[in-house]
Motif scaffolding. Structure first.
Motif, mmCIF file in Angstrom:
data_model
loop_
_atom_site.group_PDB
_atom_site.id
_atom_site.type_symbol
_atom_site.label_atom_id
_atom_site.label_comp_id
_atom_site.label_asym_id
_atom_site.label_seq_id
_atom_site.Cartn_x
_atom_site.Cartn_y
_atom_site.Cartn_z
ATOM 1 N N ILE A 70 63.072 97.318 -78.916
ATOM 2 C CA ILE A 70 63.109 98.060 -80.175
ATOM 3 C C ILE A 70 61.746 98.676 -80.423
ATOM 4 N N VAL A 71 61.737 99.940 -80.798
ATOM 5 C CA VAL A 71 60.496 100.634 -81.135
ATOM 6 C C VAL A 71 60.637 101.207 -82.532
ATOM 7 N N GLN A 72 59.627 100.965 -83.361
ATOM 8 C CA GLN A 72 59.622 101.511 -84.715
ATOM 9 C C GLN A 72 58.782 102.774 -84.754
ATOM 10 N N ALA A 73 59.330 103.834 -85.342
ATOM 11 C CA ALA A 73 58.627 105.120 -85.412
ATOM 12 C C ALA A 73 57.478 105.028 -86.394
ATOM 13 N N ASN A 74 56.446 105.815 -86.126
ATOM 14 C CA ASN A 74 55.325 105.902 -87.062
ATOM 15 C C ASN A 74 55.782 106.563 -88.358
ATOM 16 N N SER A 75 55.140 106.206 -89.441
ATOM 17 C CA SER A 75 55.511 106.801 -90.733
ATOM 18 C C SER A 75 55.183 108.282 -90.751
ATOM 19 N N THR A 134 72.610 96.335 -71.560
ATOM 20 C CA THR A 134 71.546 96.238 -72.567
ATOM 21 C C THR A 134 71.494 97.537 -73.352
ATOM 22 N N ALA A 135 70.744 97.518 -74.445
ATOM 23 C CA ALA A 135 70.614 98.709 -75.284
ATOM 24 C C ALA A 135 69.182 98.840 -75.751
ATOM 25 N N SER A 136 68.746 100.068 -75.899
ATOM 26 C CA SER A 136 67.441 100.381 -76.466
ATOM 27 C C SER A 136 67.643 100.882 -77.882
ATOM 28 N N LEU A 137 66.699 100.536 -78.762
ATOM 29 C CA LEU A 137 66.837 100.905 -80.173
ATOM 30 C C LEU A 137 65.547 101.517 -80.697
ATOM 31 N N GLY A 138 65.718 102.527 -81.527
ATOM 32 C CA GLY A 138 64.600 103.127 -82.239
ATOM 33 C C GLY A 138 64.912 103.177 -83.714
ATOM 34 N N VAL A 139 63.934 102.836 -84.557
ATOM 35 C CA VAL A 139 64.176 102.787 -85.994
ATOM 36 C C VAL A 139 63.068 103.543 -86.717
ATOM 37 N N TYR A 167 63.663 106.969 -77.522
ATOM 38 C CA TYR A 167 63.254 107.382 -76.177
ATOM 39 C C TYR A 167 61.913 106.771 -75.783
ATOM 40 N N GLN A 168 61.091 106.385 -76.745
ATOM 41 C CA GLN A 168 59.899 105.604 -76.419
ATOM 42 C C GLN A 168 60.300 104.232 -75.877
ATOM 43 N N ALA A 169 61.337 103.635 -76.491
ATOM 44 C CA ALA A 169 61.839 102.354 -75.997
ATOM 45 C C ALA A 169 62.381 102.497 -74.577
ATOM 46 N N LYS A 170 62.997 103.643 -74.281
ATOM 47 C CA LYS A 170 63.491 103.900 -72.928
ATOM 48 C C LYS A 170 62.324 103.975 -71.938
#
Length: 385
Positions: free
Chosen positions: A374-379, A338-343, A364-367
């Motif tokens: 998948i975790v999206q970063a705050n603006s 599996t894979a964790s993703l951050g965008v 690393y939040q997704a981890k």
């Protein structure tokens, strides 16, 4: 299909340009015509130096092979045929030979092979070797055995190298295919010495182009995953538009996987993940960031599709089975990773390095949240100063 044809585009342009230029070589100034016979030797020297610099032994054989007509002028059709058959078959077979470098223990074998080709051409020219029995017609047809065998070998060579190009889609096979076609044109059409020098020079130019493309590939393409590497990513970040998104992808528990199955099996996983990224990240572009981390760059026109594309990538990686050797069971087994993703989506005026850092933090939040998500970063409100 388009990507496959791109590797053949520039070699074909060189061939067409050389044929066109050879038609008008007679209009050159007398001084240029006098210097034209030296051009193949100059390009040969450049090719040898580049092959040595980039450690490409196969190109060493090819450029030496192409120089044979200049150092040994064929005075008979038999000698031309002998050179054509051996050269075309040699080029085709080289596409299936693994690159082994320039100066090493294999270099003696290469020079012995080239010496054998020279001896072969000279022996046919001196009539030490005769194939007169092949000049008889085939079953009273208007074609001789020698002509039949010649075209059989030529078609076999073209088929072999075309298959190699179609399967591997590499520049070496593309250049080899065009090189064989050029040799056939040189051998079967009546050309003047100046036209011959122009067409032969184009052959050397073709392989010089290949070496330059190889230097670009070695600098920008990751050799294991065949994805653009960190240097290519850095250059991509410099030219991004105002609106874009960067995604970081990391394989979960990859260190544990390597400890269990070994680093060679880990390489298989990296290749598999890279394949999924290349297939499903469009219209984004995937890069190998380093280790088990990858980066995907999305430009402004497709930002609304990013979430769906990343979810598709995550799902494809999760369900793509990889065959690895299990040292405990002593057999091949199929495993899934599996894979964790951050965008992170770029804010107005934000530097690409800052966007990349936010994407990495989201990864690393997704981890921490359990991986395989998948975790999206705050603006960000960061602006250029």
């Amino acid at each position: 299909m388009v990507e496959r044809l791109q590797s053949l585009l520039f070699p074909c342009l060189i061939l067409l340009a050389s044929v066109y230029a050879s038609l008008y070589v007679g209009f050159l100034p007398p001084l240029w015509i006098d210097l034209l016979p030296l051009l193949p030797f100059i390009l040969f020297a450049i090719g040898i130096l580049l092959a040595w610099h980039f450690n490409k032994g196969r190109v060493l054989i090819l450029v030496c092979l192409l120089l044979i007509p200049k150092v040994h002028s064929a005075d008979s059709d038999a000698s031309v045929t002998a050179y054509l058959v051996v050269s075309c078959l040699c080029i085709a077979l080289l596409t299936f030979v693994k690159e082994r470098g320039f100066f090493n223990r294999f270099v003696i074998n290469r020079f012995l092979f080239l010496a054998m080709l020279l001896c072969w051409s000279y022996s046919v020219e001196a009539h030490w070797i005769s194939f007169g029995f092949l000049d008889h017609p085939i079953f009273n047809l208007q074609i001789t055995w020698s002509t039949f065998l010649l075209w059989t070998i030529l078609l076999l060579s073209i088929s072999l190298i075309f298959t190699s190009w179609w399967v591997s889609n590499d520049n070496f096979s593309a250049c080899g295919l065009v090189s064989i076609i050029s040799l056939i044109l040189l051998s079967h059409f009546s050309v003047s010495q100046s036209q011959f020098d122009a067409l032969l020079s184009a052959q050397f130019l073709l392989w010089i182009w290949f070496l330059l493309m190889e230097s670009h590939r070695m600098a920008y393409l990751d050799d294991l995953t065949k994805l653009p590497g960190r240097r290519a990513l850095n250059e991509k970040l410099v030219g991004l538009p105002k609106k874009y998104a960067l995604a970081m992808v990391d394989i979960d528990h990859f260190k544990k996987f390597n400890d269990t199955y070994g680093h060679d099996m880990g390489d298989r996983v990296l290749k598999n993940v890279a394949t999924q990224l290349k297939r499903f990240s469009h219209p984004g572009q995937a890069f190998r960031y380093g280790g088990e981390e990858f980066t995907i760059v999305f430009r402004h026109k497709h930002l609304e599709e990013v979430s769906d594309i990343l979810e598709d990538i995550r799902d494809q990686i999760e369900h793509a089975s990889v065959s690895v050797f299990d040292p405990k069971k002593k057999q091949d087994v199929f495993v899934n990773v599996t894979a964790s993703l951050g965008v992170a989506f770029a804010s107005q005026g934000e530097f690409p390095d800052a966007v990349l850092k936010r994407a990495d933090e989201a990864l690393y939040q997704a981890k921490r949240k359990g991986r395989n998500q998948i975790v999206q970063a705050n603006s960000s409100k960061t602006r250029k100063t």
